[in-house]
Motif scaffolding. Structure first.
Motif, short mmCIF file in Angstrom:
data_model
loop_
_atom_site.label_atom_id
_atom_site.label_comp_id
_atom_site.label_asym_id
_atom_site.label_seq_id
_atom_site.Cartn_x
_atom_site.Cartn_y
_atom_site.Cartn_z
N LEU A 132 0.81 -1.22 0.00
CA LEU A 132 0.00 0.00 0.00
C LEU A 132 0.84 1.27 0.00
CD1 LEU A 132 -2.90 1.25 0.31
CD2 LEU A 132 -2.44 1.29 2.77
N LEU A 133 1.97 1.26 0.70
CA LEU A 133 2.80 2.47 0.77
C LEU A 133 3.36 2.85 -0.59
CD1 LEU A 133 4.78 2.24 4.13
CD2 LEU A 133 2.50 3.14 3.66
N MET A 134 3.36 1.91 -1.55
CA MET A 134 3.89 2.17 -2.87
C MET A 134 2.81 2.51 -3.90
SD MET A 134 7.00 1.86 -2.20
CE MET A 134 8.00 1.19 -0.88
N TRP A 135 1.55 2.54 -3.47
CA TRP A 135 0.47 2.82 -4.42
C TRP A 135 0.53 4.27 -4.88
CZ3 TRP A 135 -4.88 0.27 -3.06
CH2 TRP A 135 -4.70 -1.11 -2.86
N ASN A 136 0.16 4.48 -6.15
CA ASN A 136 0.09 5.83 -6.69
C ASN A 136 -1.36 6.24 -6.89
OD1 ASN A 136 -0.83 4.69 -9.14
ND2 ASN A 136 1.26 4.45 -9.89
N GLU A 137 -1.57 7.41 -7.45
CA GLU A 137 -2.93 7.95 -7.60
C GLU A 137 -3.82 7.01 -8.40
OE1 GLU A 137 -5.15 11.97 -9.35
OE2 GLU A 137 -2.97 11.87 -9.20
N GLU A 138 -3.30 6.42 -9.46
CA GLU A 138 -4.09 5.53 -10.29
C GLU A 138 -4.48 4.27 -9.53
OE1 GLU A 138 -6.16 4.47 -13.77
OE2 GLU A 138 -5.28 6.37 -13.11
N ASP A 139 -3.61 3.80 -8.67
CA ASP A 139 -3.91 2.60 -7.88
C ASP A 139 -5.08 2.83 -6.92
OD1 ASP A 139 -1.76 1.23 -9.06
OD2 ASP A 139 -0.35 2.01 -7.58
N ASN A 157 3.48 10.03 6.38
CA ASN A 157 3.77 11.26 7.10
C ASN A 157 4.59 10.99 8.36
OD1 ASN A 157 3.37 14.18 7.60
ND2 ASN A 157 2.14 13.47 9.33
N SER A 158 4.22 9.92 9.08
CA SER A 158 4.99 9.55 10.27
C SER A 158 6.41 9.14 9.89
CB SER A 158 4.29 8.41 11.01
OG SER A 158 3.04 8.82 11.52
N LEU A 159 6.53 8.40 8.81
CA LEU A 159 7.86 7.98 8.35
C LEU A 159 8.72 9.17 7.95
CD1 LEU A 159 6.94 4.79 6.29
CD2 LEU A 159 8.43 4.86 8.29
N LYS A 160 8.12 10.14 7.28
CA LYS A 160 8.87 11.34 6.88
C LYS A 160 9.37 12.11 8.09
CE LYS A 160 6.49 11.93 2.44
NZ LYS A 160 5.42 12.66 1.71
N GLN A 161 8.52 12.26 9.09
CA GLN A 161 8.92 12.97 10.30
C GLN A 161 10.01 12.21 11.05
OE1 GLN A 161 5.71 14.76 12.75
NE2 GLN A 161 4.31 14.04 11.15
N SER A 162 9.86 10.88 11.12
CA SER A 162 10.86 10.06 11.78
C SER A 162 12.20 10.13 11.05
CB SER A 162 10.37 8.60 11.84
OG SER A 162 11.38 7.74 12.31
#
Length: 427
Positions: A132-139, A157-162
């Motif tokens: 799921l984390l790799m899904w794009n808009e079309e998915d 978002n949590s991963l980016k902050q971490s």
């Protein structure tokens, strides 16, 4: 024209050779890991093989009964999250993502050519393209009503902050920890997926997460053995008979389709533990009774405020509890304790609660495409795996809600026929 044809054939040949080389390398890694298992007294009653579309899996190496074990891993070969709280004295973790310590352990250990865990790490997936984390808009085209997009964005978002926290603290404190260009956000997400899809929660360690080599290479089937520590070993038992050469399974737990898809990237057929969430809340700002009972509900249900999960083939008791409270009158507040224990308290309250719960579920079902429309979409050849997974989740959620409506109707009919409420209170 001939040059073009020759070039095309050459491209096909090169692609074929790359696939063969990748498979050969993968097989070498399996052999090396198997030898590592034997050297470290990790017992097993299956062999590892590459399973089409499933990655590495296990094949019974002899006939097994439901009393046999599948594997036993010494605790010394388990990698615990809390055993890696410090990196050369640094321990300023953000706490934004569960398993950060294991994630960093995987990333740093992958750099160690002499690591004792090398053969295990070599068998980890190189990518998680279907997750799921790799899904794009079309998915996400067919993912409305599923909550998948919101879940993806929350995790990312949590991963980016971490990741930014680690860049500003760990990387600054220890600039030589990673080679230049190694500690990227993409690789950090990969380490998260390694841990979130493979780590076990160990009850004997107060729920601490652990990577358990070999145990994380079996595929899921509901009802199979769930792993756990016994004395100083991690054990998965068979729980059913297997013939030699048959694929063996473990269970990832009684998870819903949403949990399985968002965590592991798949939805099984006929999941007996499936359930779907209903967004429900009392209205303390508008209703005096609600303002009194809502704090009490929060005390007994820490998950209140999140979606109420309606389970497949189960009485929707959590749903009924909220509606019993929602229709409660001020003069009936002495019944709150019993309602919080999921008990029926009166025919009047039960009638209103059943009515409101059924109506809420019907209104929810009405927002979904029909089953016929969903099945027609699933039959299309031009949709990818991710799109079809979203459709399947949406379809199964709708079925869960319809099943819950039918269950409520049956329960109410039985109450009227038997003359007793659900907890055997006479009406």
């Amino acid at each position: 024209m001939k040059v073009s044809v020759l070039f095309s054939l050459l491209c096909v040949l090169l692609a074929f050779l790359c696939c063969v080389n990748a498979e050969t390398e993968r097989q070498r890694h399996i052999v090396a890991f198997t030898e590592w298992l034997d050297d470290n007294n990790i017992q097993r009653n299956f062999d590892l093989v590459e399973m089409p579309g499933q990655g590495v899996g296990g094949i019974a190496n002899k006939d097994l009964s439901d009393e046999d074990f599948l594997l036993k891993v010494p605790e010394s070969k388990m990698i615990y999250n809390k055993d890696h709280m410090s990196i050369n004295g640094w321990d300023k973790w953000s706490g934004l993502v569960g398993g950060e310590q294991l994630m960093l352990w995987v990333l740093t250990e992958k750099l160690n050519e002499n690591s004792d865990w090398k053969h295990y790490l070599n068998l980890l997936p190189s990518s998680y393209e279907e997750h799921l984390l790799m899904w794009n808009e079309e998915d996400f085209k067919y993912a409305d009503m599923t909550g998948l997009y919101a879940h993806q964005q929350s995790v990312l978002n949590s991963l980016k902050q971490s990741y930014e926290h680690l860049q500003q603290t760990l990387v600054v404190d220890q600039p030589d920890l990673f080679p230049e260009g190694y500690f990227t956000f993409q690789r950090y997400v990969w380490s998260y997926l390694v841990v979130s899809t493979r780590a076990w929660s160990i009850a004997q360690r107060d729920g601490d997460r652990a990577l358990v080599p070999l145990a994380d290479m079996l595929n899921h089937v509901a009802g199979s053995g769930q792993g756990g520590t016994v004395s100083d070993e991690f054990v998965i038992n068979s729980t059913r008979n297997y013939a030699a050469g048959e694929q063996v399974y473990d269970s990832y737990g009684p998870k819903t389709n949403f949990e399985l898809l968002t965590t592991y990237g798949f939805i099984p057929e006929n999941n007996p533990h499936d359930g779907a969430g209903v967004e429900l809340a009392l209205h303390p700002e508008q209703n005096l009774v609600h303002s009194i009972v809502e704090p009490l509900l929060r005390n007994v249900d820490p998950n209140y405020g999140e979606k109420v999960i309606v389970r497949k083939n189960q009485m929707p008791l959590a749903l009924l509890r909220v509606f019993r409270l929602s229709v409660l009158k001020f003069s009936e507040l002495d019944m709150v304790d019993d309602i919080l224990k999921s008990k029926a308290v009166s025919l009047k309250n039960e009638r209103l609660a059943f009515h409101e719960a059924s109506n809420a579920l019907r209104q929810l079902v009405a927002k979904y495409p029909s089953e016929e429309e969903e099945l027609a979409l699933l039959a299309k050849d031009d949709l990818n795996y991710k799109q079809k997974s979203a459709i399947r989740l949406r379809l199964e959620n709708q079925r869960v809600f319809k099943n819950a409506i039918s269950t409520l109707q049956t329960l109410w009919k039985n109450i009227l026929i038997d003359g007793h409420l659900l907890n055997d209170v006479s009406i």
